[in-house]
Design an enzyme around this catalytic site. Sequence first.
Site, mmCIF file in Angstrom:
data_model
loop_
_atom_site.group_PDB
_atom_site.id
_atom_site.type_symbol
_atom_site.label_atom_id
_atom_site.label_comp_id
_atom_site.label_asym_id
_atom_site.label_seq_id
_atom_site.Cartn_x
_atom_site.Cartn_y
_atom_site.Cartn_z
ATOM 1 N N VAL A 106 43.667 44.629 44.448
ATOM 2 C CA VAL A 106 42.417 43.545 44.896
ATOM 3 C C VAL A 106 41.952 42.611 43.956
ATOM 4 O O VAL A 106 41.649 42.768 42.767
ATOM 5 C CB VAL A 106 41.399 44.406 45.396
ATOM 6 C CG1 VAL A 106 39.966 43.621 45.928
ATOM 7 C CG2 VAL A 106 41.665 45.568 46.271
ATOM 8 N N ALA A 112 39.481 41.392 39.594
ATOM 9 C CA ALA A 112 40.691 42.210 40.189
ATOM 10 C C ALA A 112 40.604 43.348 39.569
ATOM 11 O O ALA A 112 39.878 44.027 38.721
ATOM 12 C CB ALA A 112 41.892 41.557 39.395
ATOM 13 N N LYS A 113 41.181 44.477 40.297
ATOM 14 C CA LYS A 113 41.420 45.921 40.105
ATOM 15 C C LYS A 113 42.668 46.429 40.777
ATOM 16 O O LYS A 113 42.769 46.087 41.757
ATOM 17 C CB LYS A 113 40.251 46.697 40.238
ATOM 18 C CG LYS A 113 39.984 47.955 39.545
ATOM 19 C CD LYS A 113 39.220 47.407 38.124
ATOM 20 C CE LYS A 113 39.170 48.680 37.210
ATOM 21 N NZ LYS A 113 38.476 48.276 35.979
ATOM 22 N N GLY A 114 43.244 47.513 40.142
ATOM 23 C CA GLY A 114 44.219 48.110 40.774
ATOM 24 C C GLY A 114 44.386 49.456 40.551
ATOM 25 O O GLY A 114 43.638 49.950 39.803
#
Length: 421
Positions: free
Chosen positions: A65, A110-112
Amino acid sequence: MHDEVKSAALNPYEMAVQQFEEAADKLNLSEDMREILRQPKRELTVHFPVRLDSGRIRTFTGYRVQHNVNRGPAKGGIRYSPEVTLDEVKALAMWMAWKCAVVGIPYGGAKGGVICDPKNMSPGELERLTRRYATEISIIIGPHGDIPAPDVNTNSQVMAWIMDTYSMHEGYSIPAVVTGKPLSIGGSEGRNDATATGVLFVTRQAAKRMGMPLQGARVSIQGYGNAGSIAARLFHNEGCKVVAVSDTRGGIYNESGLDPAAVLRHKQERGSVTDFPRAQRIGVQDVLEVPCDILIPAATEGVITETNAGRIQARIVSEAANGPTTREADKILFSKGITVVPDILANAGGVTVSYFEWVQDLQSFFWGVEEITQKLEVIMNRAFAAVAEKADQYSCDMRLAANMLAISRVAEATQVRGIYP
Ligand code: NAD
């Protein structure tokens, strides 16, 4: 019905939006701007097959995201856990956007994450999962668009596999696609200690502001992993007395001070800080309530709540962990005159040295650890001063002030760039 209500109350994305709205209200942010900032820019969901050691194939689900990239490329970690959800990743991406803005580094958030149980996977399975996930999200990551880093249950080896996979597809080495890499392939000096070093820098500033000398100050630390054990060493070297530490199995307390290096050796040999000689054993939660001047939650989220906030004796709480304090607890601590240096400021040393790693990779020119520490101190001190000033100006706690500062910076970048087309 009860469960639905409960899960709605705990949804991390709703929590993140709630915090955003509180700061937006105080900033008098327009409804148009809120409409843009409360949503991520992109949410990518991928389902991909991985061959297990048994020969069977299992399909995994992963996310990446990106939240507002008007200030620069998206930046944020990747976590592997059975508990990963899209809403959690969305919340973490939003918090990353605010964290980068509060310290003034040119990144969006962001992050995943991948839903998996890495503790029950072999190194081979983890490598195949990582390489396939990296390939699936390669349509949105890249050294100029979105730069992942380690997070819960991922490490420098996982970053090396992502860097290698991405580089294989492009045909040449692209170290700047991830940070938190091993030094041998473009990692940065100082990255390991960066989070705890940043915590020390902002705590120094908070103590100075309160006229509290760090020499002899009593420090209590929850969590003895990367952030907690290094913070213990650094605060001890600063002349503080580390009186209590803990891990998942329990805590230890000695009012005359513990030796952090000896405690770390004990943990490495025995798997826990508990049963350390020359210390009194205490409970997991007691470490938050012992008599101390500085409390460093460095374990997990939601540990300081309205139930125990009233019993906290520290004068400064420096949040190495992400989200350790609930909003209700914040209010109690504020009313008791306790300074809480919020997570997006206190633990931003990690992403700041990640930024240094990325800059060094892009230039193929590497700095020594002294230069890195010096540059980190400038950034952390400047961010602390800006947040403290905002808190004074609005007579509010530092968390709200940090969110206000961060959101106003992202809003300004969004405003000045305009709405495309
Ligand atoms: P880690 O896994 O190395 O260490 C976590 C430690 O906390 C371990 O000692 C574990 O035993 C302990 N712990 C976990 N749950 C606990 C509980 N309920 N009670 C007491 N102890 C508990 O993790 P880390 O990298 O040190 O990260 C810790 C926190 O700091 C996390 O919230 C993380 O998001 C945050 N953080 C870390 C970094 C970094 O660079 N490492 C950067 C920013 C934020």
